[in-house]
Design an enzyme around this catalytic site. Sequence first.
Site, PDB file in Angstrom:
ATOM      1  N   PHE B 121       0.862  -1.174   0.000  1.00 24.83           N
ATOM      2  CA  PHE B 121       0.000   0.000   0.000  1.00 24.83           C
ATOM      3  C   PHE B 121       0.897   1.221   0.000  1.00 24.83           C
ATOM      4  O   PHE B 121       2.113   1.118   0.225  1.00 24.83           O
ATOM      5  CB  PHE B 121      -0.876  -0.010   1.264  1.00 24.83           C
ATOM      6  CG  PHE B 121      -2.354  -0.128   1.004  1.00 24.83           C
ATOM      7  CD1 PHE B 121      -2.863  -1.159   0.245  1.00 24.83           C
ATOM      8  CD2 PHE B 121      -3.238   0.796   1.544  1.00 24.83           C
ATOM      9  CE1 PHE B 121      -4.229  -1.273   0.030  1.00 24.83           C
ATOM     10  CE2 PHE B 121      -4.609   0.694   1.336  1.00 24.83           C
ATOM     11  CZ  PHE B 121      -5.106  -0.340   0.572  1.00 24.83           C
ATOM     12  N   GLN B 242      -8.352  14.459   4.266  1.00 24.93           N
ATOM     13  CA  GLN B 242      -7.714  13.684   3.199  1.00 24.93           C
ATOM     14  C   GLN B 242      -8.591  13.578   1.945  1.00 24.93           C
ATOM     15  O   GLN B 242      -9.760  13.213   2.032  1.00 24.93           O
ATOM     16  CB  GLN B 242      -7.406  12.268   3.689  1.00 24.93           C
ATOM     17  CG  GLN B 242      -6.747  11.399   2.619  1.00 24.93           C
ATOM     18  CD  GLN B 242      -6.122  10.153   3.204  1.00 24.93           C
ATOM     19  OE1 GLN B 242      -6.809   9.169   3.479  1.00 24.93           O
ATOM     20  NE2 GLN B 242      -4.830  10.191   3.432  1.00 24.93           N
ATOM     21  N   LEU B 254     -15.266   5.229  -4.138  1.00 25.20           N
ATOM     22  CA  LEU B 254     -13.871   4.895  -3.855  1.00 25.20           C
ATOM     23  C   LEU B 254     -13.376   3.717  -4.693  1.00 25.20           C
ATOM     24  O   LEU B 254     -14.052   2.701  -4.821  1.00 25.20           O
ATOM     25  CB  LEU B 254     -13.756   4.542  -2.371  1.00 25.20           C
ATOM     26  CG  LEU B 254     -12.399   4.047  -1.879  1.00 25.20           C
ATOM     27  CD1 LEU B 254     -11.375   5.165  -1.933  1.00 25.20           C
ATOM     28  CD2 LEU B 254     -12.518   3.514  -0.461  1.00 25.20           C
ATOM     29  N   HIS B 355     -12.329  12.204   1.513  1.00 23.98           N
ATOM     30  CA  HIS B 355     -12.326  10.827   1.986  1.00 23.98           C
ATOM     31  C   HIS B 355     -12.273  10.668   3.496  1.00 23.98           C
ATOM     32  O   HIS B 355     -13.024   9.892   4.063  1.00 23.98           O
ATOM     33  CB  HIS B 355     -11.129  10.117   1.350  1.00 23.98           C
ATOM     34  CG  HIS B 355     -11.043   8.642   1.660  1.00 23.98           C
ATOM     35  ND1 HIS B 355     -12.060   7.771   1.360  1.00 23.98           N
ATOM     36  CD2 HIS B 355     -10.061   7.900   2.215  1.00 23.98           C
ATOM     37  CE1 HIS B 355     -11.706   6.545   1.731  1.00 23.98           C
ATOM     38  NE2 HIS B 355     -10.510   6.596   2.268  1.00 23.98           N
ATOM     39  N   ARG B 400      -3.170  10.586   6.612  1.00 19.86           N
ATOM     40  CA  ARG B 400      -3.248   9.190   7.007  1.00 19.86           C
ATOM     41  C   ARG B 400      -2.735   8.276   5.900  1.00 19.86           C
ATOM     42  O   ARG B 400      -3.012   8.504   4.730  1.00 19.86           O
ATOM     43  CB  ARG B 400      -4.700   8.818   7.325  1.00 19.86           C
ATOM     44  CG  ARG B 400      -4.897   7.353   7.628  1.00 19.86           C
ATOM     45  CD  ARG B 400      -6.299   7.044   8.066  1.00 19.86           C
ATOM     46  NE  ARG B 400      -7.289   7.145   7.023  1.00 19.86           N
ATOM     47  CZ  ARG B 400      -7.475   6.245   6.062  1.00 19.86           C
ATOM     48  NH1 ARG B 400      -6.701   5.177   5.985  1.00 19.86           N
ATOM     49  NH2 ARG B 400      -8.428   6.415   5.160  1.00 19.86           N
TER      50      ARG B 400
END
Lengths: 234, 589
Positions: B121, B242, B254, B355, B400
């Site tokens: 990620f 974010q 998303l 988000h 984040r």
Amino acid sequence: MSQTMRFSIYRYNPETDSKPYMQDYTIEVHAGMMLRDALLKIKAEDESFVFRHSCGEGVCGSDGLNINGTNGLACITPIAVLKQPVEVRPLPGLPVIRDLVVDMEQFYHQYRSIKPYLTVHDPEPEEEYRQSPEDRDKLDGLYECILCASCSTSCPSFWWNPDKFRGPAALLQAYRFIADSRDQSTAQRLDELEGPYRLFRCHSIMNCTNVCPKGLNPTKAIGEIKKIMLKHYV
Amino acid sequence: MAQDLPRRKFDALVIGAGGGGLQAALQLARADAHVAVVSKVFPTRSHTVAAQGGINAALANVLPDNWHWHMFDTVKGGDYLGDQDAIEYMCRTAPRLVVELEHAGVPFSRLDNGKIYQRPFGGQSQNFGGEQAARTCAAADRTGHAILHSLYQQNIRAKTHFFDEYFALDLIVDDDGYILGAVVLEIETGKPLIIEAKATLLATGGAGQIYRTNTNAHINTGDGMAMALRAGIPLQDMEFFQFHPTGIAGKGMLITEGARGEGGYLLNKDGERFMERYAPHAKDLASRDVVSRAIYTEVKEGRGCGPDGDHVMLKLDHLGPEVIQKRLPGIRATIQAFLHMDPVNEPIPIYPTAHYTMGGIPTNRHGQVVTPAGQTPEEVVPGLYAAGECACVSVHGANRLGGNSLLDIVVFGRAAGNHIIEQLQTNRYHRPMTGDSIERTMARLQRWDRKGDGISVGEMRNRLKKAMEDYCGVFRTEDLLAEGVQKIVELEGQMDSVRLKDHSRIFNTARIEALELENLMDIAVATMCSAHARRESRGAHSRVDYPERDDEHWLKHTLFFKEGRKLDYKPVRTKPLTVESFPPKARVY
């Protein structure tokens, strides 16, 4: 490119209405709209109209509705495929609280009663339980259920015996745990599905599978449980 | 009037039934505490259900890893604004908690050896900034669904008491500042109810609905944050919001970062893999603020795709149908439903979308809510806890990392649950109710019974979202924010002219939306004012007129108070629990 579309929507407010009625709305729509978008437009015009919804992308399971006679999720039903006037009603068979909002307690009760949680009797290891990719594949098509109740409320056996027949959604989850290589309660799970109603009221008419908005197949899962039961008791 | 309201009494009250609330409730129920969970939706409808890509833990199942590397990545990802004691705690606890979730039944995807599948990620590295790590534990791309359902199932087993479809109105505060529970509204009947508790945990999630285009569910209206503000508690670091790089263009749904983790990448109209220019090392797996800004820049400089040049493309087709169907089946279905395209065949139009709320209710690493009082900036608010997206511990700092939010909710939901259990040992009785906070809540509720013409709730909500989008988006300037503050304060002033047409009691969702609008407004004001004040660029807060991070003046947390729209600041906790501190360094990917 906008055009208008006609909707006929089930309305009932117990505070003011002696009985339910259908109300017509005509609204502007555009290509690519989902039914939920259309219902939100109606709500913007008439704030007394009530329906549940949340994520808008088919994962929270809030907006299960009966749409032109078939159960489904408003948020992933494109209006382009719907015949006019679009008839929108609450999920069939459950008590109506108001407009499209139903009391889902019977449905949740059946879900709880199959003990929908992993049960392991051995001491817990300090690491994850090992599960082969093949064993994990057995959970695909089972764990994705979003509890929208589209299936159980399209099932005549559930309409007639919502208190005794577990219904397709709960039985799909029963099989999700039976099929899980980590679970150690299969025998107990099978015992608890015995009798003429809980499992065996299913007559495999496949309404549940036809309406599942996630493409899951409760009929098949029920068939698997029956097969295992047969082996278990013979 | 307060004495006429029905009352229920519990040891602990958890508000919100997402992953944070359910993890806390599970700890409490298993410890035989009498716990109530209040949720405005049936628990499995909570927005945790929509989390896709996974949960970070240094299990090292795929590549070498350890919690210390995870900690470094999180500190750096947050642009050094995160509190390092909390980050150390979270990263150390992560492997144990993921194993606990697996034992609770979460159907994680598996590796050939039977262990939990992990994928790379954004912002993850081995060895403090070295090669890409693979730290995100996944159940296909439905990890949030898998975790939320498993936690709910275990709560059924533990016999947690649920108040489903009850809307929390306000905290009950006594004359000494103790939190004694909450006033809630039963949505089905429209009747208020007082729930008394020796400890109250807010786990109400984020506030993505302050923006027009967002990935968030309709219910993400920051109710707990606004409840805290109204109780006199500040919100921390609200300027850090974010924007996820890969929302479906124009719609906002998303598309998980896992799509890039599995090998997808971004293209501009020239077919260029442009992230190589912005982040030569991490490329498409740079942290989210970096990727979002890169996409905006591409579009602004004329390299966007489509007839209007207003988006970029996410390419996945080279992964092949097997990988997509096995690892990303959920987003494939979403793309098919909303774009009538198949990612197996062609690239997908994407654009950044609002988000995640990095800011929130200030807490320490036990989940206790803290506020400046007397001599210290972190005095515990007795009886009150917060966890998950509504809280600001702060583990995410100014940005984040993907995969850290599911981790945050279970780590701090659990920490809060455990701390409450300890507190219950010494607080055996409910405190007597004093003060007039319930009367104030009831007055606020009754304001919505006023009849007559006025602005509709929907109209006001649209104005608010537009103002946030216009004035408080990805790139910010002094002029824009000053105007934004003026605009949002003006809108707040108009709240008194908002009227409901439907005053019925039974399942009146219009009334719920009006109450949610009040919450959104409080949070929008907090966000805009906090953003206006911070004159530097850090993480998600990008000031065109102050493009550099300014550690000398701004390595500190913002605190916004509702009363007088007052701003205050407190130092970042740069000292971890057991390891050396990571001092601020230039942040490159």
